[in-house]
Design an enzyme around this catalytic site. Structure first.
Site, mmCIF file in Angstrom:
data_model
loop_
_atom_site.group_PDB
_atom_site.id
_atom_site.type_symbol
_atom_site.label_atom_id
_atom_site.label_comp_id
_atom_site.label_asym_id
_atom_site.label_seq_id
_atom_site.Cartn_x
_atom_site.Cartn_y
_atom_site.Cartn_z
ATOM 1 N N ALA A 25 -4.228 14.941 5.414
ATOM 2 C CA ALA A 25 -4.056 13.671 6.125
ATOM 3 C C ALA A 25 -3.050 12.809 5.384
ATOM 4 C CB ALA A 25 -5.393 12.949 6.239
ATOM 5 N N HIS A 33 -4.844 -0.835 5.974
ATOM 6 C CA HIS A 33 -4.436 0.029 7.102
ATOM 7 C C HIS A 33 -5.396 -0.046 8.291
ATOM 8 C CE1 HIS A 33 -7.309 2.651 5.131
ATOM 9 N NE2 HIS A 33 -6.458 3.106 4.235
ATOM 10 N N ASP A 52 1.128 2.566 3.590
ATOM 11 C CA ASP A 52 0.244 3.707 3.324
ATOM 12 C C ASP A 52 1.035 5.005 3.337
ATOM 13 O OD1 ASP A 52 -2.096 5.113 2.749
ATOM 14 O OD2 ASP A 52 -2.752 5.200 4.837
ATOM 15 N N HIS A 81 1.281 5.460 -1.697
ATOM 16 C CA HIS A 81 0.860 6.611 -2.491
ATOM 17 C C HIS A 81 2.128 7.245 -3.051
ATOM 18 C CE1 HIS A 81 -3.339 6.611 -0.988
ATOM 19 N NE2 HIS A 81 -2.786 6.148 0.121
ATOM 20 N N HIS A 100 0.852 -1.203 0.000
ATOM 21 C CA HIS A 100 0.000 0.000 0.000
ATOM 22 C C HIS A 100 0.879 1.242 0.000
ATOM 23 C CE1 HIS A 100 -3.901 2.049 1.563
ATOM 24 N NE2 HIS A 100 -3.081 2.968 1.077
ATOM 25 N N LYS A 109 -9.574 -0.654 -5.993
ATOM 26 C CA LYS A 109 -9.625 0.018 -4.689
ATOM 27 C C LYS A 109 -10.992 0.639 -4.449
ATOM 28 C CE LYS A 109 -8.173 1.813 -0.817
ATOM 29 N NZ LYS A 109 -6.876 2.415 -0.506
ATOM 30 N N ASN A 137 -5.627 7.122 -6.278
ATOM 31 C CA ASN A 137 -6.393 8.334 -5.940
ATOM 32 C C ASN A 137 -5.646 9.608 -6.297
ATOM 33 O OD1 ASN A 137 -4.554 7.723 -3.842
ATOM 34 N ND2 ASN A 137 -5.766 8.886 -2.342
#
EC number: 3.5.2.3
Length: 346
Positions: A264, A175, A248, A16, A14, A100, A42
């Site tokens: 966040a 997560h 994450d 980003h 996971h 996802k 995303n």
């Protein structure tokens, strides 16, 4: 006392990686440690079709350091209008390995997410048929539900029913942050797995709020009470086969975190393995670290384990206060701390 630890090269299930300049600044940290990583879709706009995901994969590959053998494993962003045949085609062609599910407005970049899971039941039925994993951000978004309760309510209201309706659908509960989630995954069948981040093993919600607001400890799902952190540590270090490493890692510019409405996400990629292995060391479970980091994920995703090794050694390493990621200043997890393990050979 163990002074070095040699394990198969891990994967991060996971991440980003963002895009453009930030992508080029952050992807080397993941590629240095991990052979593969599940890349979240995303972006703005989100990656909702085969062509978009393929183009993003090409940008990631172009951003890698010269000679890197890192493989990005791509995902599709589900919406209320996701096309079933697009999902099946992209999976069959190997463009993406999973899809996802973001409940709409649950986290960063989720505005286009699913408003009601029943809207995508036909898509999920097709995924169950073809063996395609569903990755879930497991929180409800109702305004009347307390932010600290959103994961537990999601389990009760949505996930339990989904698993009952589609028992063969392969699901990664991503997560996880609560004792309820740990218990759910442990009690579920072989089609249900979970990832755990380093921050949720290290911090509880006090880290965000005691002594002032600490924006660099803010991520979604938010850290919870201490009992939940302890439950996650117990699960992660237990040897349970359906829980695995997923950082994450979520980089945001320093000034966007330190704001009246801060973003966040925690950027933990630079010292991810050092952070995780510290937990296993503290819990007396170094012998179980390889399974969590390198074996359980490939087994669930039905992929081969990595053949090369990585060596960690017991030695101090200082985490900088800020890292310059190709022109963007980002505060890493553990900023200003000294960790007791470091990568000796990668």
């Amino acid at each position: 006392m163990t002074e070095t630890l040699t394990i198969r090269r891990p994967d991060d299930w996971h991440v980003h990686l963002r895009d453009r300049d930030v992508l080029r600044g952050v992807v080397p940290y993941t590629a240095r440690q991990f052979a593969r990583a599940i890349v979240m879709p995303n972006l703005s706009p989100p990656m909702t079709d085969v062509a978009g995901v393929a183009a993003y994969r090409d940008r990631i590959l172009a951003a890698l350091p010269q000679g890197s053998a890192f493989t990005p494993l791509m995902t599709l962003y589900l919406t209320d209008s996701t096309d079933i045949e697009e999902v099946a085609r992209g999976f069959a062609e190997g463009v993406f390995v999973a899809a996802k599910l973001y409940p709409a407005h649950a986290t960063t970049g989720s505005a286009h997410g699913v408003t009601d899971i029943r809207n995508i039941y036909p898509v999920l039925e097709k995924m169950q048929e073809i063996g395609m994993p569903l990755l879930i951000h497991g929180e409800v978004t109702d305004s009347h539900v307390d932010i600290f309760d959103r994961e537990a309510v999601f389990i009760e209201r949505t996930l339990t029913r989904l698993v009952a309706d589609m028992p063969a659908l392969r699901i990664v509960f991503e997560h996880i942050t609560t004792e309820e989630a740990a218990q759910f995954v442990e009690g579920a069948g072989d089609s249900i797995a979970a990832t755990i981040t380093p921050q949720h093993l290290h911090i509880n919600r006090n880290a965000m709020l005691v002594g002032g607001i600490r924006p660099h400890a803010f991520c979604l799902p938010v850290a919870k009470r201490e009992k939940h952190r302890l439950a996650l540590r117990k699960l992660a270090t237990s040897g349970f086969s359906r829980v695995f490493l997923g950082t994450d890692t979520a980089p945001h510019a320093k000034h966007l975190k330190e704001a009246a409405c801060g973003c966040a996400g925690i950027f933990n990629a630079p010292f991810a393995l050092e952070s995780y292995v510290t937990v296993f060391d503290e819990e007396g479970a170094l012998d179980r670290f390889e399974a969590f980091a390198s074996l359980n994920g490939p087994a669930f995703y039905r992929m081969p384990v990595n053949e090369d090794r990585i060596v960690l050694e017991r030695a101090p390493i200082e985490v900088p206060e800020v890292i310059d990621c190709n022109g963007t200043a980002i505060v890493p997890f553990h900023a200003g701390e000294t960790l007791g393990w470091r990568i000796a050979a990668a």
